[in-house]
Design an enzyme around this catalytic site. Structure first.
Site, PDB file in Angstrom:
ATOM      1  N   LYS A 277       0.817  -1.223   0.000  1.00  0.00           N
ATOM      2  CA  LYS A 277       0.000   0.000   0.000  1.00  0.00           C
ATOM      3  C   LYS A 277       0.849   1.271   0.000  1.00  0.00           C
ATOM      4  O   LYS A 277       0.584   2.180  -0.768  1.00  0.00           O
ATOM      5  CB  LYS A 277      -0.884   0.066   1.255  1.00  0.00           C
ATOM      6  CG  LYS A 277      -2.110  -0.781   1.229  1.00  0.00           C
ATOM      7  CD  LYS A 277      -3.040  -0.433   2.390  1.00  0.00           C
ATOM      8  CE  LYS A 277      -2.386  -0.344   3.736  1.00  0.00           C
ATOM      9  NZ  LYS A 277      -1.947  -1.596   4.340  1.00  0.00           N
TER      10      LYS A 277
ATOM     11  N   ARG B 254      -9.917   1.957   8.632  1.00  0.00           N
ATOM     12  CA  ARG B 254      -9.603   0.548   8.888  1.00  0.00           C
ATOM     13  C   ARG B 254     -10.651  -0.123   9.744  1.00  0.00           C
ATOM     14  O   ARG B 254     -10.534  -1.321  10.013  1.00  0.00           O
ATOM     15  CB  ARG B 254      -8.289   0.471   9.644  1.00  0.00           C
ATOM     16  CG  ARG B 254      -7.070   0.265   8.778  1.00  0.00           C
ATOM     17  CD  ARG B 254      -5.880   0.297   9.718  1.00  0.00           C
ATOM     18  NE  ARG B 254      -4.812  -0.511   9.244  1.00  0.00           N
ATOM     19  CZ  ARG B 254      -3.636  -0.011   8.828  1.00  0.00           C
ATOM     20  NH1 ARG B 254      -3.406   1.270   8.823  1.00  0.00           N
ATOM     21  NH2 ARG B 254      -2.681  -0.808   8.429  1.00  0.00           N
TER      22      ARG B 254
ATOM     23  N   ARG C 168      11.117  -7.212   5.201  1.00  0.00           N
ATOM     24  CA  ARG C 168      11.164  -5.790   5.533  1.00  0.00           C
ATOM     25  C   ARG C 168      11.691  -5.588   6.955  1.00  0.00           C
ATOM     26  O   ARG C 168      12.378  -4.606   7.237  1.00  0.00           O
ATOM     27  CB  ARG C 168       9.758  -5.181   5.401  1.00  0.00           C
ATOM     28  CG  ARG C 168       9.737  -3.672   5.604  1.00  0.00           C
ATOM     29  CD  ARG C 168       8.401  -3.065   5.278  1.00  0.00           C
ATOM     30  NE  ARG C 168       7.434  -3.281   6.334  1.00  0.00           N
ATOM     31  CZ  ARG C 168       6.153  -2.952   6.268  1.00  0.00           C
ATOM     32  NH1 ARG C 168       5.671  -2.424   5.165  1.00  0.00           N
ATOM     33  NH2 ARG C 168       5.348  -3.171   7.266  1.00  0.00           N
TER      34      ARG C 168
ATOM     35  N   ARG D   5      11.423  -2.235  11.272  1.00  0.00           N
ATOM     36  CA  ARG D   5      10.217  -1.701  11.916  1.00  0.00           C
ATOM     37  C   ARG D   5       9.845  -2.563  13.109  1.00  0.00           C
ATOM     38  O   ARG D   5       9.827  -3.795  13.022  1.00  0.00           O
ATOM     39  CB  ARG D   5       9.069  -1.683  10.902  1.00  0.00           C
ATOM     40  CG  ARG D   5       8.524  -0.289  10.686  1.00  0.00           C
ATOM     41  CD  ARG D   5       7.469  -0.276   9.628  1.00  0.00           C
ATOM     42  NE  ARG D   5       6.205  -0.862  10.082  1.00  0.00           N
ATOM     43  CZ  ARG D   5       5.093  -0.782   9.395  1.00  0.00           C
ATOM     44  NH1 ARG D   5       5.071  -0.145   8.244  1.00  0.00           N
ATOM     45  NH2 ARG D   5       3.996  -1.345   9.847  1.00  0.00           N
TER      46      ARG D   5
ATOM     47  N   ARG E  92      -1.191  -8.621  13.259  1.00  0.00           N
ATOM     48  CA  ARG E  92      -1.676  -7.568  12.359  1.00  0.00           C
ATOM     49  C   ARG E  92      -2.578  -8.144  11.268  1.00  0.00           C
ATOM     50  O   ARG E  92      -3.578  -7.535  10.888  1.00  0.00           O
ATOM     51  CB  ARG E  92      -0.490  -6.815  11.747  1.00  0.00           C
ATOM     52  CG  ARG E  92       0.085  -5.773  12.718  1.00  0.00           C
ATOM     53  CD  ARG E  92       1.509  -5.393  12.398  1.00  0.00           C
ATOM     54  NE  ARG E  92       1.691  -4.819  11.093  1.00  0.00           N
ATOM     55  CZ  ARG E  92       2.836  -4.877  10.394  1.00  0.00           C
ATOM     56  NH1 ARG E  92       3.885  -5.496  10.886  1.00  0.00           N
ATOM     57  NH2 ARG E  92       2.913  -4.318   9.216  1.00  0.00           N
TER      58      ARG E  92
HETATM   59  P1  ADP Z   1       0.588  -2.028   7.847  1.00  0.00           P
HETATM   60  O1  ADP Z   1       1.751  -2.376   6.982  1.00  0.00           O
HETATM   61  O2  ADP Z   1       0.411  -2.990   8.982  1.00  0.00           O
HETATM   62  O3  ADP Z   1      -0.650  -1.786   7.098  1.00  0.00           O
HETATM   63  P2  ADP Z   1       0.746   0.789   8.717  1.00  0.00           P
HETATM   64  O4  ADP Z   1       2.031   1.489   8.599  1.00  0.00           O
HETATM   65  O5  ADP Z   1      -0.347   1.209   7.821  1.00  0.00           O
HETATM   66  O6  ADP Z   1       1.085  -0.751   8.594  1.00  0.00           O
HETATM   67  O7  ADP Z   1       0.233   0.887  10.224  1.00  0.00           O
HETATM   68  C1  ADP Z   1       1.049   0.519  11.324  1.00  0.00           C
HETATM   69  C2  ADP Z   1       0.258   0.542  12.621  1.00  0.00           C
HETATM   70  O8  ADP Z   1      -0.254   1.870  12.847  1.00  0.00           O
HETATM   71  C3  ADP Z   1      -0.987  -0.355  12.645  1.00  0.00           C
HETATM   72  O9  ADP Z   1      -0.694  -1.690  12.990  1.00  0.00           O
HETATM   73  C4  ADP Z   1      -1.824   0.361  13.726  1.00  0.00           C
HETATM   74  O10 ADP Z   1      -1.371   0.075  15.026  1.00  0.00           O
HETATM   75  C5  ADP Z   1      -1.551   1.831  13.447  1.00  0.00           C
HETATM   76  N1  ADP Z   1      -2.559   2.385  12.505  1.00  0.00           N
HETATM   77  C6  ADP Z   1      -2.324   2.823  11.244  1.00  0.00           C
HETATM   78  N2  ADP Z   1      -3.459   3.258  10.666  1.00  0.00           N
HETATM   79  C7  ADP Z   1      -4.449   3.059  11.587  1.00  0.00           C
HETATM   80  C8  ADP Z   1      -5.855   3.259  11.601  1.00  0.00           C
HETATM   81  N3  ADP Z   1      -6.501   3.772  10.539  1.00  0.00           N
HETATM   82  N4  ADP Z   1      -6.544   2.941  12.713  1.00  0.00           N
HETATM   83  C9  ADP Z   1      -5.927   2.455  13.793  1.00  0.00           C
HETATM   84  N5  ADP Z   1      -4.617   2.207  13.851  1.00  0.00           N
HETATM   85  C10 ADP Z   1      -3.875   2.500  12.763  1.00  0.00           C
END
Ligand code: ADP
Length: 190
Positions: A13, A88, A127, A133, A144
């Site tokens: 994404k 989400r 990654r 990370r 996740r």
């Molecule tokens: P991923 O690769 O898991 O999609 P992101 O970088 O988008 O990773 O998100 C990392 C973390 O940030 C998520 O696991 C969550 O804890 C938090 N997060 C990101 N976006 C949201 C959201 N819209 N609602 C709640 N938590 C979020």
């Protein structure tokens, strides 16, 4: 163009969001990146978000919605935006709907990046080695994916019923996937 990009962790994404946003001349807004910046800067928001992120859980909707509301009010979002990683949860879908309808606006399209779990887990573990990370360890990655299946997959049907969902195969080379997304968006009226 007001777009949402949805897909499981590791589906690419973030990479695709930047390419698509650049193509349309709109900002790519990643809630994950904003949270990570806040964690790094040890802001109040970062301190609150960190414990959820570290365990692979979602940050509470109230915090997330307030943060997105502020971001969307900035001037660069006037011509449109691409949201990466938001909404989400169903609560976030409703909150976003509310923010947009206050301005007499709505989403143009939701792009779902489709990638199976057995494909994304190895990518995330790789990654972990290259980017380090904190939430890319095997246990947290599994959590996740679970949270995604429970809380985010239901959104896809909501948007499909609204007739704005475009699903795009997320497997293949980065430019190939970007071409697919652009092609899918070509028919979207604004
Ligand atoms: P991923 O690769 O898991 O999609 P992101 O970088 O988008 O990773 O998100 C990392 C973390 O940030 C998520 O696991 C969550 O804890 C938090 N997060 C990101 N976006 C949201 C959201 N819209 N609602 C709640 N938590 C979020």
């Amino acid at each position: 163009m007001r777009l949402v990009l949805v897909g499981p962790p590791g589906s690419g994404k973030g990479t695709q969001a930047k390419l698509i946003a650049e193509h349309f001349g709109i900002p790519a807004i990643s809630t994950g990146d904003i949270f990570r910046r806040n964690v790094a800067g040890e802001t109040d928001l970062g301190v609150q978000a960190k414990k959820f992120m570290d365990s692979g859980d979602y940050v509470p909707d109230s915090l997330t919605n307030a943060m997105v509301r502020e971001r969307l009010a900035e001037a660069d979002c006037e011509p449109g935006f691409l949201l990466d990683g938001y909404p989400r949860t169903i609560d976030q879908v409703d909150a976003l709907d509310g923010m947009l309808s206050e301005q007499g606006r709505r989403l143009d399209a939701v792009v779902e990046l489709v990638a199976p779990a057995d494909e994304v887990v190895p990518r995330l573990l790789l990654r972990a080695e290259t980017e380090g990370r904190a939430d890319d360890t095997e246990d947290v990655v599994r959590r996740r994916l679970e949270v995604y299946a429970e809380q985010t997959e239901p959104l896809i049907d909501v948007y499909r019923k609204q007739g704005i969902l475009l699903d795009v195969d997320g497997l293949g080379e980065i430019p190939e996937v970007a071409d697919r997304i652009r092609a899918a968006l070509e028919g979207v009226s604004r």
